[in-house]
Design a protein around this motif. Structure first.
Motif, PDB file in Angstrom:
ATOM      1  N   THR A  65      58.471  85.278 -60.248  1.00 38.64           N
ATOM      2  CA  THR A  65      59.480  86.291 -59.935  1.00 38.64           C
ATOM      3  C   THR A  65      60.020  86.919 -61.217  1.00 38.64           C
ATOM      4  O   THR A  65      60.283  86.214 -62.195  1.00 38.64           O
ATOM      5  N   SER A  66      60.197  88.215 -61.160  1.00 35.61           N
ATOM      6  CA  SER A  66      60.748  88.904 -62.346  1.00 35.61           C
ATOM      7  C   SER A  66      62.230  88.554 -62.488  1.00 35.61           C
ATOM      8  O   SER A  66      62.873  88.124 -61.531  1.00 35.61           O
ATOM      9  N   GLN A  67      62.751  88.811 -63.677  1.00 33.76           N
ATOM     10  CA  GLN A  67      64.174  88.556 -63.915  1.00 33.76           C
ATOM     11  C   GLN A  67      65.031  89.397 -62.980  1.00 33.76           C
ATOM     12  O   GLN A  67      66.058  88.960 -62.496  1.00 33.76           O
ATOM     13  N   GLU A  68      64.559  90.613 -62.728  1.00 32.24           N
ATOM     14  CA  GLU A  68      65.344  91.520 -61.913  1.00 32.24           C
ATOM     15  C   GLU A  68      65.464  91.001 -60.481  1.00 32.24           C
ATOM     16  O   GLU A  68      66.569  90.908 -59.927  1.00 32.24           O
ATOM     17  N   LEU A  69      64.318  90.617 -59.911  1.00 27.52           N
ATOM     18  CA  LEU A  69      64.341  90.122 -58.532  1.00 27.52           C
ATOM     19  C   LEU A  69      65.134  88.824 -58.438  1.00 27.52           C
ATOM     20  O   LEU A  69      65.888  88.602 -57.484  1.00 27.52           O
ATOM     21  N   MET A  70      64.970  88.000 -59.474  1.00 25.94           N
ATOM     22  CA  MET A  70      65.711  86.738 -59.498  1.00 25.94           C
ATOM     23  C   MET A  70      67.217  87.031 -59.450  1.00 25.94           C
ATOM     24  O   MET A  70      67.959  86.428 -58.689  1.00 25.94           O
ATOM     25  N   TYR A  71      67.652  88.023 -60.251  1.00 22.98           N
ATOM     26  CA  TYR A  71      69.082  88.344 -60.288  1.00 22.98           C
ATOM     27  C   TYR A  71      69.558  88.878 -58.932  1.00 22.98           C
ATOM     28  O   TYR A  71      70.594  88.476 -58.415  1.00 22.98           O
ATOM     29  N   GLU A  72      68.727  89.766 -58.353  1.00 22.18           N
ATOM     30  CA  GLU A  72      69.092  90.351 -57.054  1.00 22.18           C
ATOM     31  C   GLU A  72      69.253  89.247 -56.011  1.00 22.18           C
ATOM     32  O   GLU A  72      70.177  89.273 -55.212  1.00 22.18           O
ATOM     33  N   THR A  73      68.354  88.281 -56.061  1.00 17.91           N
ATOM     34  CA  THR A  73      68.346  87.246 -55.028  1.00 17.91           C
ATOM     35  C   THR A  73      69.482  86.249 -55.223  1.00 17.91           C
ATOM     36  O   THR A  73      70.137  85.841 -54.275  1.00 17.91           O
ATOM     37  N   VAL A  74      69.693  85.875 -56.461  1.00 13.00           N
ATOM     38  CA  VAL A  74      70.569  84.737 -56.709  1.00 13.00           C
ATOM     39  C   VAL A  74      72.007  85.155 -57.029  1.00 13.00           C
ATOM     40  O   VAL A  74      72.949  84.534 -56.551  1.00 13.00           O
ATOM     41  N   ALA A  75      72.154  86.204 -57.829  1.00 12.32           N
ATOM     42  CA  ALA A  75      73.471  86.421 -58.432  1.00 12.32           C
ATOM     43  C   ALA A  75      74.224  87.661 -57.987  1.00 12.32           C
ATOM     44  O   ALA A  75      75.446  87.683 -58.010  1.00 12.32           O
ATOM     45  N   LYS A  76      73.493  88.683 -57.596  1.00 14.41           N
ATOM     46  CA  LYS A  76      74.145  89.982 -57.387  1.00 14.41           C
ATOM     47  C   LYS A  76      75.313  89.885 -56.394  1.00 14.41           C
ATOM     48  O   LYS A  76      76.411  90.387 -56.652  1.00 14.41           O
ATOM     49  N   LYS A  77      75.064  89.225 -55.275  1.00 12.59           N
ATOM     50  CA  LYS A  77      76.078  89.138 -54.224  1.00 12.59           C
ATOM     51  C   LYS A  77      77.302  88.371 -54.743  1.00 12.59           C
ATOM     52  O   LYS A  77      78.442  88.774 -54.524  1.00 12.59           O
ATOM     53  N   LEU A  78      77.002  87.297 -55.420  1.00 14.69           N
ATOM     54  CA  LEU A  78      78.105  86.458 -55.940  1.00 14.69           C
ATOM     55  C   LEU A  78      78.995  87.265 -56.894  1.00 14.69           C
ATOM     56  O   LEU A  78      80.221  87.194 -56.839  1.00 14.69           O
ATOM     57  N   VAL A  79      78.353  88.046 -57.737  1.00 16.63           N
ATOM     58  CA  VAL A  79      79.146  88.842 -58.696  1.00 16.63           C
ATOM     59  C   VAL A  79      79.978  89.892 -57.949  1.00 16.63           C
ATOM     60  O   VAL A  79      81.157  90.087 -58.243  1.00 16.63           O
ATOM     61  N   SER A  80      79.362  90.524 -56.941  1.00 16.89           N
ATOM     62  CA  SER A  80      80.129  91.513 -56.166  1.00 16.89           C
ATOM     63  C   SER A  80      81.317  90.852 -55.491  1.00 16.89           C
ATOM     64  O   SER A  80      82.415  91.422 -55.440  1.00 16.89           O
TER      65      SER A  80
END
Ligand SMILES: Nc1ncnc2c1ncn2[C@@H]1O[C@H](COP(=O)(O)OP(=O)(O)OP(=O)(O)O)[C@@H](O)[C@H]1O
Length: 648
Positions: A65-80
């Motif tokens: 998995t790319s860093q971007e997809l990893m971030y979208e999957t794991v962290a984006k929601k949490l940060v929002s």
């Protein structure tokens, strides 16, 4: 508002390898489970009860998995969610060399491979805060460089400490509310790797560190097990520094600071973190730089407004802007001095409350009080309000002409007047030329159209006449179209009547079976054909005319606006702003481009740093977003280099 999940989510990220152990690791079809099977070791004999299968249910498996997809999957929601008041923690756990640091921080040399931490800082609202300012002033990059790294067989750059990066968020309401602000935080944790000491081959200090790392990780494990047990009353957070620090992120209520979220706008101010105090001083100096920048930008706009820019060679770098600003301030100060000198040469300042002096002056002048030099609102823009106030007489002061004040004072005034004789004369001449009260706008507008605005007025008139001609033509064509339509209707009716008559009288056909019509009907058909052709042409012309009218209308509107705006400028320059200001702004006046010693500005060529930054920005492959990332990295590198003891 969407519901915020409170449960803990677990993901497995598999580090890509040249040969993936397909026999050992199997992913579930939905990528939400992972099965591990290890063959029994034959050497350990027939009776071997060691577990060989494991099965884990997860929220997702990230493989290749790319860093971007990893971030979208794991962290984006949490940060929002953190932005609307929820605390969150992302913890990266795994064996040494598994890719924890890569996941959390990423490759600091390459924007594309940046990890969760820089992406979280960058996400959405954080962009509102100057991203470069933020990243470069946060200890993120710097902290990364401070982290102890050591080499062992499983990882050349193994992190020898846990890294906890905390973002504290303070969200304020823009609308009135009982809740004044919401505080939340995100912990982004890159744990040091767990390691089998036998496999890493570590020795000495590294070995000792490994033992400590494993120990603190096992304390963390104990805490997580204890938290999962609802019957447990005591959670031993104090067992290690790591668990103690994470107490409020792991414990109960860690995600529960959600007040009235509906009316909150994303007005987020962010203060960064565990190292807040450490960076505070630094942030302040940066802020003042930022303030200076705002001032500079304003000054730069001023320069543009005063049309001085046109005669400058191209300003290339920030230092040149600074120098222009400095020179500009100097000119303004000179102007202020000049104004003050002129005022003082004509008037004497007396405190309004100093009744004795006022009475004496009144006596001397037989009550001839002089008004203050009128300074209209518009003129203040050249001087800052504060500066102007400092130089012009205050409300508590009055000015009287220096007639009959004591001889010494008079002599001094004469001296000053002599020095200033030339401009004073021209100013007074101009004042006498100017009408005492400005003419009405309507009268002045007529005058403007005859004189300064004649050219723009001519163009305006020309465009307007073209527009009128097109409109006239358009209505003629439209009328013609209507006539044609009517004619066509009439012919169609006549033809229909002809056909009916023919069919009643009986139809004639030639030897080939073709219908024979009389001449009248034939002429009607021909006429209808011509009318249709004419209708098509007229309709096309009407369409063209409509487009032309639209364009002409646009031109006329623009010309009208220009005429009015130029008139407004002319009117205020001619009748409203004080004459000395008028003179100063004239090409021969004492504010002009030449006053800024441009050579001095232009000799401030780009230094190495400027050039490097410009080239880097131009060449950055990953788009404008990456500028902040690279600048932050560069700044950190510079700090590290300057902190390093010189080898000489
Ligand atoms: N998903 C990945 N894609 C490409 N390279 C990766 C990935 N994960 C890790 N790596 C590479 O593997 C190496 C080890 O990764 P990293 O240092 O992140 O491991 P770690 O788990 O933090 O180790 P330690 O616990 O010893 O610090 C690095 O060179 C990193 O660039």
């Amino acid at each position: 508002m969407h519901a915020v999940e409170k449960k803990v989510r677990a993901f497995v990220r598999v580090k890509p390898t040249a040969q993936f152990a397909q026999d050992v690791i199997k992913f579930g079809p939905d990528n939400k489970s992972i099965d591990i099977y290890i063959k029994k070791d034959a050497k350990k004999g027939v009776v071997n009860n060691k577990q060989t299968d494991w099965s884990f249910k997860l929220d997702g498996v990230l493989h290749n998995t790319s860093q971007e997809l990893m971030y979208e999957t794991v962290a984006k929601k949490l940060v929002s969610e953190a932005l609307i008041g929820y605390n969150g923690t992302i913890m990266c756990y795994g064996q040494t060399g598994a890719g924890k640091t890569y996941t959390m921080t990423g490759a600091t040399a390459e924007y594309r491979h940046r990890g969760i931490i820089p992406r979280a800082v960058q996400q959405d609202c954080f962009n509102m805060v100057n991203m470069f300012h933020l990243i470069s002033t946060t200890p993120f990059c710097f902290g990364e460089t401070n982290r102890v790294i050591a080499e062992h067989t499983l990882n050349k750059n193994s992190s020898r400490s846990h890294c906890i990066f905390t973002i504290y968020i303070e969200s304020r309401f823009r609308v009135l509310s009982d809740v004044r602000c919401i505080n939340s935080k995100i912990n982004l944790i890159d744990l040091a790797g767990s390691e089998r000491l036998s496999k890493t081959g570590s020795e000495g200090r590294v070995l000792k560190e490994a033992a400590y790392i494993n120990k603190s990780l096992s304390f963390l494990e104990q805490i997580i097990i204890a938290l999962a047990d609802p019957k447990r009353e005591h959670i031993p957070f104090r067992q290690s520094k790591l668990t103690h620090v994470l107490k409020d992120s792991l414990g109960k209520g860690c995600g529960s600071q959600q007040p009235q979220i509906e009316c909150m706008e994303n007005s987020v101010s962010m203060s960064l973190s565990a190292l807040e105090t450490l960076t505070h001083k630094h942030m302040n100096s940066e802020e003042s730089e930022l303030f200076e920048l705002v001032q500079l930008t304003t000054a730069w706009k001023c320069l543009l407004v005063f049309s001085l820019y046109a005669s400058f060679p191209q300003i290339m770098n920030f230092r040149q802007v600074q120098e222009v600003f400095r020179q500009f301030k100097l000119i303004v100060r000179q102007q202020e001095d000049e104004v003050e000198t002129r005022l003082r040469s004509k008037y004497v300042l007396i405190d309004k409350n100093d009744f004795a002096t006022i009475a004496a002056a009144q006596k001397v002048m037989a009550g001839a009080w002089c008004a203050l030099v009128p300074v209209k609102e518009g003129t203040k823009s050249l001087f800052s309000g504060r500066d102007l106030a400092a130089h012009l007489p205050s409300k508590s002061q009055v000015m009287v002409p220096p007639k009959n004040v004591d001889v010494k004072e008079k002599a001094r005034n004469e001296d000053t007047a002599n020095i200033d004789a030339q401009p004073s004369k021209s100013v007074s001449e101009e004042i006498s030329q100017r009408p005492s009260s400005p003419p009405s706008r309507a009268v002045a507008f007529e005058q403007f159209k005859e004189e300064c605005g004649s050219e723009i007025n001519r163009i305006f008139k020309e465009n307007k006449s073209i527009l009128l001609a097109r409109r006239k033509r358009s209505s003629t064509v439209a009328r013609r179209i209507n006539i044609i339509k009517q004619e066509m209707e009439d012919i169609k009716k006549a033809l229909e009547a002809q056909r009916q008559e023919r069919s009643q009288q009986g139809e004639y056909v030639d030897e080939k079976g073709r219908l024979i019509i009389d001449e009248k009907e034939f002429l009607l058909i021909m006429k209808l054909k011509d009318l249709k052709e004419e209708y098509r042409c007229s309709y096309a012309e009407l369409q063209d005319l409509k487009a032309e009218i639209q364009y002409c209308q646009h031109l006329v509107d623009r010309c009208r606006n220009k005429l009015i705006s130029e008139f407004e400028i002319w009117y205020s320059e001619s009748f409203l702003i004080p004459t000395y200001m008028q003179n100063a702004l004239k090409p021969s006046g004492n504010i002009r481009p030449g006053m800024i010693p441009i050579n001095r500005v232009m000799c401030l060529e780009e230094d190495e740093q400027d050039r490097f930054e410009r080239m880097q920005e131009a060449m950055l492959p990953a788009g404008p977003d990456s500028v902040a990332f690279y600048k932050a990295k560069m700044k950190t590198d510079q700090k590290v280099m300057s902190a390093a003891p010189s080898s000489l």
